[in-house]
Write a protein that holds these residues in place. Sequence first.
Motif, PDB file in Angstrom:
ATOM      1  N   LYS A  81     -83.676  48.158 -55.872  1.00 45.76           N
ATOM      2  CA  LYS A  81     -82.306  48.388 -56.338  1.00 45.76           C
ATOM      3  C   LYS A  81     -81.354  47.460 -55.609  1.00 45.76           C
ATOM      4  N   GLY A  82     -80.403  46.954 -56.380  1.00 41.92           N
ATOM      5  CA  GLY A  82     -79.413  46.058 -55.805  1.00 41.92           C
ATOM      6  C   GLY A  82     -78.077  46.193 -56.494  1.00 41.92           C
ATOM      7  N   VAL A 121     -75.612  39.041 -54.289  1.00 42.08           N
ATOM      8  CA  VAL A 121     -76.609  40.055 -54.640  1.00 42.08           C
ATOM      9  C   VAL A 121     -77.034  40.735 -53.345  1.00 42.08           C
ATOM     10  N   THR A 122     -76.895  42.064 -53.302  1.00 41.71           N
ATOM     11  CA  THR A 122     -77.232  42.842 -52.120  1.00 41.71           C
ATOM     12  C   THR A 122     -78.352  43.818 -52.446  1.00 41.71           C
ATOM     13  N   GLU A 137     -81.251  48.959 -50.258  1.00 41.40           N
ATOM     14  CA  GLU A 137     -82.008  49.618 -49.197  1.00 41.40           C
ATOM     15  C   GLU A 137     -81.873  48.888 -47.859  1.00 41.40           C
ATOM     16  N   SER A 138     -82.006  47.562 -47.871  1.00 40.76           N
ATOM     17  CA  SER A 138     -82.009  46.804 -46.617  1.00 40.76           C
ATOM     18  C   SER A 138     -80.659  46.177 -46.269  1.00 40.76           C
ATOM     19  N   GLY A 139     -79.789  46.015 -47.263  1.00 34.37           N
ATOM     20  CA  GLY A 139     -78.514  45.349 -47.030  1.00 34.37           C
ATOM     21  C   GLY A 139     -78.628  43.831 -47.051  1.00 34.37           C
ATOM     22  N   GLU A 140     -79.839  43.301 -47.263  1.00 35.49           N
ATOM     23  CA  GLU A 140     -80.048  41.852 -47.328  1.00 35.49           C
ATOM     24  C   GLU A 140     -79.251  41.270 -48.489  1.00 35.49           C
ATOM     25  N   GLN A 141     -78.639  40.106 -48.244  1.00 37.97           N
ATOM     26  CA  GLN A 141     -77.797  39.482 -49.265  1.00 37.97           C
ATOM     27  C   GLN A 141     -78.250  38.060 -49.570  1.00 37.97           C
ATOM     28  N   LYS A 142     -78.079  37.685 -50.818  1.00 33.81           N
ATOM     29  CA  LYS A 142     -78.264  36.310 -51.290  1.00 33.81           C
ATOM     30  C   LYS A 142     -77.006  35.939 -52.064  1.00 33.81           C
ATOM     31  N   ARG A 143     -76.611  34.688 -51.979  1.00 36.28           N
ATOM     32  CA  ARG A 143     -75.416  34.231 -52.681  1.00 36.28           C
ATOM     33  C   ARG A 143     -75.764  33.154 -53.696  1.00 36.28           C
ATOM     34  N   LEU A 144     -75.121  33.247 -54.844  1.00 38.01           N
ATOM     35  CA  LEU A 144     -75.138  32.183 -55.838  1.00 38.01           C
ATOM     36  C   LEU A 144     -73.774  31.510 -55.732  1.00 38.01           C
TER      37      LEU A 144
END
Length: 137
Positions: A68-69, A88-89, A92-99
Amino acid sequence: MKKLVLLIVILPLLSFISVSDQDQFIGKWLGDDGRDLGFVQFDKEGYATLGLGDQIMGGKEFTLSGEKGSMTYKIDASKQPIEIDLIVTKLESGEQKRLFCIAQFINDNEMQFAMDFNNQRPLEFTEENSIVLKREQ
């Protein structure tokens, strides 16, 4: 009398509603790259959704590869072209990626939009990286 004149001068100035940079983007923007119809949607709460064909990703909550994000956006209109980060987060982990994206308004209902999937912001609009999006009426 001075207070009345001051009030008459200040009230009209306070009645102007300034449009924030984010408000220019709010809505659903449709694009056609010649192969697929797609869209980018920006909402007032700060969430973004991308759609291409029948695939939709983003918003307050979505599932991708079983995780889930959510997808939010950040706009920097002080730069030209306007810089947009789609974030995009993983919930569950809070990890993020950016476009990293750029945009340029053609008029109130059309904008040129470019993104790069190689973790870099486009520097210009090219035939390969950009599309004209039209606001859904």
